[in-house]
Write a protein that holds these residues in place. Structure first.
Motif, short mmCIF file in Angstrom:
data_model
loop_
_atom_site.label_atom_id
_atom_site.label_comp_id
_atom_site.label_asym_id
_atom_site.label_seq_id
_atom_site.Cartn_x
_atom_site.Cartn_y
_atom_site.Cartn_z
N LYS A 121 0.77 -1.04 0.64
CA LYS A 121 -0.20 0.19 -0.17
C LYS A 121 1.20 1.28 0.07
O LYS A 121 0.52 2.37 -0.51
CB LYS A 121 -0.95 -0.12 1.21
CG LYS A 121 -2.31 -1.46 1.02
CD LYS A 121 -2.61 -0.88 0.17
CE LYS A 121 -4.34 -1.15 -0.08
NZ LYS A 121 -5.49 -1.13 -1.47
N TYR A 178 7.45 -2.09 -10.48
CA TYR A 178 6.02 -2.03 -9.77
C TYR A 178 4.47 -2.57 -10.34
O TYR A 178 3.79 -3.26 -10.24
CB TYR A 178 5.52 -0.91 -9.08
CG TYR A 178 4.11 -0.89 -8.48
CD1 TYR A 178 4.01 -1.93 -7.02
CD2 TYR A 178 3.52 0.60 -8.96
CE1 TYR A 178 2.81 -1.40 -6.56
CE2 TYR A 178 1.91 0.02 -8.06
CZ TYR A 178 2.16 -0.45 -6.63
OH TYR A 178 1.02 -0.84 -6.54
N GLU A 206 2.12 5.94 -7.75
CA GLU A 206 0.33 5.87 -7.89
C GLU A 206 0.16 7.75 -8.35
O GLU A 206 -0.94 8.71 -8.63
CB GLU A 206 -0.44 5.12 -7.97
CG GLU A 206 -0.30 4.24 -8.85
CD GLU A 206 -1.56 3.20 -8.47
OE1 GLU A 206 -2.95 3.49 -7.96
OE2 GLU A 206 -1.54 2.08 -9.08
N GLU A 256 2.06 1.84 -3.66
CA GLU A 256 0.54 1.77 -4.74
C GLU A 256 0.73 3.48 -3.81
O GLU A 256 0.43 4.56 -5.14
CB GLU A 256 -0.21 1.64 -4.12
CG GLU A 256 -1.56 1.99 -4.93
CD GLU A 256 -2.82 1.22 -4.28
OE1 GLU A 256 -3.85 1.66 -4.68
OE2 GLU A 256 -2.32 0.18 -3.56
#
Length: 724
Positions: free
Chosen positions: A137, A707, A144, A140
């Motif tokens: 997490k 990733y 992002e 991410e």
């Protein structure tokens, strides 16, 4: 002092664009403090508390997100009653990524990044054996949301150990004991690399020490709880607490007391303003006040006398007018009586006579004379009740009923008049007595007050003694006598003894045969003798109690310091009434005695706060038992280089206590050396910054393409190597 109690909103950096995109950003994401800076620098640029608060603005009602500690001058404009501090961590593991996003937004904005794009590699720390879901997490979020080109994850305790290894404090083979904010870890190192298969963790840290200290001080000083805020208790913990070398001996030392215990006791003085001192009045001031009081009293007496004189004059004038009106009415013809009365405002002659009687009584009362109006009202009573003096033989049945009614009304009226006259005479007597007492007081106030106190004590003892004699003489609790009063037979007076004799005799005589009591006239005479109405001794206490109430009230008016005894019962002693004590400087002091070492002791005995886990010294032994490589040589090298780090490692005496505790779980004559990190708080970030500035950092990062192509499986297998 705590690491964040004095921090404020950090300044926004202005040199963000001067660093090339290849320069990494180093983040030490601790459960207590968030640190961020550039690789290769000695200290982090931005440091703040790793919490988020969302209060409402008092004026607009808008919800505002605040990260870290804020200026108290700014917080007064926000309503924080429904908003508490929220942390993204749960036992050193990030699980609230919504809060983590607020923190990263704030950190990158303070670093000078424009917008949500961060074009620098990021090295971020995590705890040992961090769950893959938490790491995934976090990756991410960085890839992002912020567009980070590459990311690397490393353990904070490992960076700290490597940094101190470069400083020569610890060796390549050793053990890192990291006691952080919410957890503590023990991680072995072999050839500079952590062996996570043998690491050990306990859910005890600096947060629990502060919370335990806050609880103890709140229980000890409940009146000062508003002053015991979390930040202040954290500051007191770091300033005064220490680790006891032998906890039991230290507790016994404070139990015995003495000079050594007093020397180890610390005191925190709370803000206190001494009350203004009242100067005792001088003799001249007392005399002046007494003269003013006497002058005021004399003025009141003069006003009362003038009011009484005016009242008497008004009543005398009214009485003369009524008598003159009655004489004029006698000279008026029978046919002109109603017209005459209509002009005067009266209805009948009886009303004028009643008004004369009323005014005469008021006049006598104002002059202090007894109201003797029976003779004057005799004729009016005869006119009002005409049938009472007529014989019954001369009256009809209806007239007999009317006569009985008139007789009842007259008797009731006379009874009320006598009771009223008696109350008036008692009031006159009371006023005369009060006037005599006032004259005695004015002659010699001190002597009068002393006599009044003596009389009050005498009456109080007399009433208390009578109440004691009226109750049972002894009360038993088992075989123990709770009172030493006299028995029942000794308490009875003569009338009561005679009554008891008659009752006993009557019961004895009637008990042999049939009960015929009440059939003869002499039985009712015996009943009258046995009645309590003949006991005249019961009238005495009422008089004494009334006099006691009057004397006590008089004493309270004259002596403000006089406190009457409370009626607590016949067999209870009256304790002194607690007086209000003025607060002193000592009432605003918080003393630290046994709390100084009792709170940090939970790092070694977590069961003191209900955590059934191992302490710091036991963690070292458990980690050595889990170590995959067995052998005395490798174990000797590890125990010979034990590094203590983390915020809770700054307590005085922790190194000596750890060395003594680890020596108990290791073989005899084992080489044990425990050292503290050069800076237990910042060494993790400094080690990470030094690692990010080296060439081996770029080889161990994974970029956005890795990733998105490899996903969570690659993150699961990712493991940073600290030595290449």
């Amino acid at each position: 002092m705590s690491s964040f109690s004095k921090t404020r909103r950090p300044q926004r950096q202005t040199d963000y664009d001067t660093f090339p995109p290849s320069c990494p950003i180093v983040i030490d994401n601790g459960a207590s403090t968030f640190r961020i800076g550039w690789a290769g620098e000695p200290n982090p640029r931005i440091t703040f508390r790793n919490v988020v608060q969302r209060p409402r603005h008092k004026a607009t009602g808008e919800t505002v997100t605040m990260v870290g500690d804020q200026d108290p001058a700014l917080m007064k404009y926000f309503d924080c009653t429904r908003s508490s501090y929220r942390s993204p961590f749960d036992n050193n593991v990030v699980y609230q990524f919504e809060i983590m996003e607020y923190i990263l937004d704030y950190a990158f904005e303070r670093m000078g990044a424009d917008g949500s794009r961060v074009n620098h590699p990021v090295l971020i720390t995590e705890c040992a054996c961090n769950p893959v879901q938490s790491r995934s997490k976090m990756a991410e979020l960085l890839f992002e949301n912020y567009g980070v080109p590459s990311v690397a994850f490393g353990v904070d305790a490992a960076f700290c150990y490597k940094y101190n290894q470069r400083l020569g404090i610890c060796d390549k083979d050793g053990l890192a004991l990291c006691s952080g904010f919410s957890t503590s870890h023990a991680i072995p190192f072999v050839n500079g690399e952590p062996v996570f298969e043998a690491c050990c963790r306990t859910n005890i840290g600096g947060y629990h020490v502060t919370d335990y200290l806050k609880q103890l001080l709140s229980l000890k000083y409940p009146n000062h709880m508003p002053n015991l805020s979390w930040e202040k208790v954290e500051e007191l913990k770091m300033e005064h607490c220490y680790i006891a070398q032998d906890y039991c001996s230290e507790v016994q030392l404070f139990q015995r007391g003495g000079n050594e215990a007093e020397q180890k006791t610390r005191c925190w003085q709370l803000p206190w303003i001494p009350p203004p001192m009242e100067e005792r009045p001088s003799g001249e001031e007392i005399a002046r006040k007494a003269a003013i009081k006497e002058k005021q009293g004399q003025r009141l007496r003069d006003m009362a006398a003038l009011k009484k004189t005016n009242r008497i004059s008004e009543l005398e004038t009214e009485l003369e007018g009524l008598e003159f009106l009655l004489k004029e009415l006698e000279n008026v013809k029978e046919s002109e009586v109603q017209a005459f009365l209509s002009r005067t405002g009266y209805v009948s002659k009886q009303e004028i006579e009643s008004a004369i009687v009323r005014v005469t009584q008021s006049l006598r009362r104002s002059k202090g004379e007894p109201a003797e109006v029976e003779e004057k009202t005799e004729s009016s009573a005869t006119e009002k009740y005409p049938l009472i003096n007529i014989s019954d033989n001369m009256l009809l049945p209806e007239q007999l009923k009317e006569k009985r009614r008139q007789l009842f009304l007259k008797t009731t009226s006379e009874g009320r008049q006598r009771a009223k006259q008696k109350r008036f005479e008692e009031e006159i007597e009371r006023e005369k007595k009060n006037q005599q007492d006032e004259e005695k007081r004015l002659e010699n106030p001190a002597l009068y007050l002393e006599q009044l106190r003596a009389k009050q004590r005498e009456l109080s003892d007399k009433v208390e003694q009578r109440k004691r004699l009226k109750t049972n003489g002894s009360r038993m609790n088992g075989n123990q006598n709770l009172s030493s009063n006299v028995g029942r037979g000794e308490r009875l007076n003569a009338v009561q003894k005679e009554r008891m004799r008659l009752l006993t005799t009557a019961a004895f005589d009637r008990g042999k045969g049939e009960d015929t009591f009440g059939t003869k006239e002499e039985d009712w005479q015996l009943y009258k003798l046995m009645s309590k109405d003949n006991d005249d001794d019961d009238e005495g206490p009422d008089v004494d109690e009334a006099e006691l109430v009057r004397v006590t009230s008089r004493l309270q008016d004259l002596d403000p310091t006089f406190v009457p005894k409370l009626d607590l019962g016949s067999f209870q002693t009256v304790s002194d009434i607690p007086r209000v004590r003025p607060l002193t400087k000592e009432d605003f002091q918080i003393t630290f005695g046994v709390e100084r070492f009792r709170c940090p002791e939970i790092l070694f005995q977590p069961n003191m706060v209900g955590v059934d886990q191992a302490g710091l010294d036991e963690m070292a032994g458990i980690s050595m038992q889990r170590f995959p490589l067995k052998g005395n040589a490798i174990e000797e090298r590890i125990t010979n280089s034990i590094l203590v780090t983390g915020g809770s490692s700054r307590f005085p005496g922790i190194v000596e206590r750890l060395e003594a505790g680890i020596r108990k779980v290791r073989p005899f004559e084992s080489l044990i050396r425990v050292v503290r990190a050069s800076d237990p708080v910042l060494d993790a970030w400094r080690g990470a910054a030094a690692f990010a500035s080296s060439g081996q950092f770029y080889v161990q990062t994974f970029n956005r393409d890795d990733y998105f192509k490899k996903g969570e499986d690659w993150v699961r297998q990712y493991r940073l190597r600290y030595t290449i």
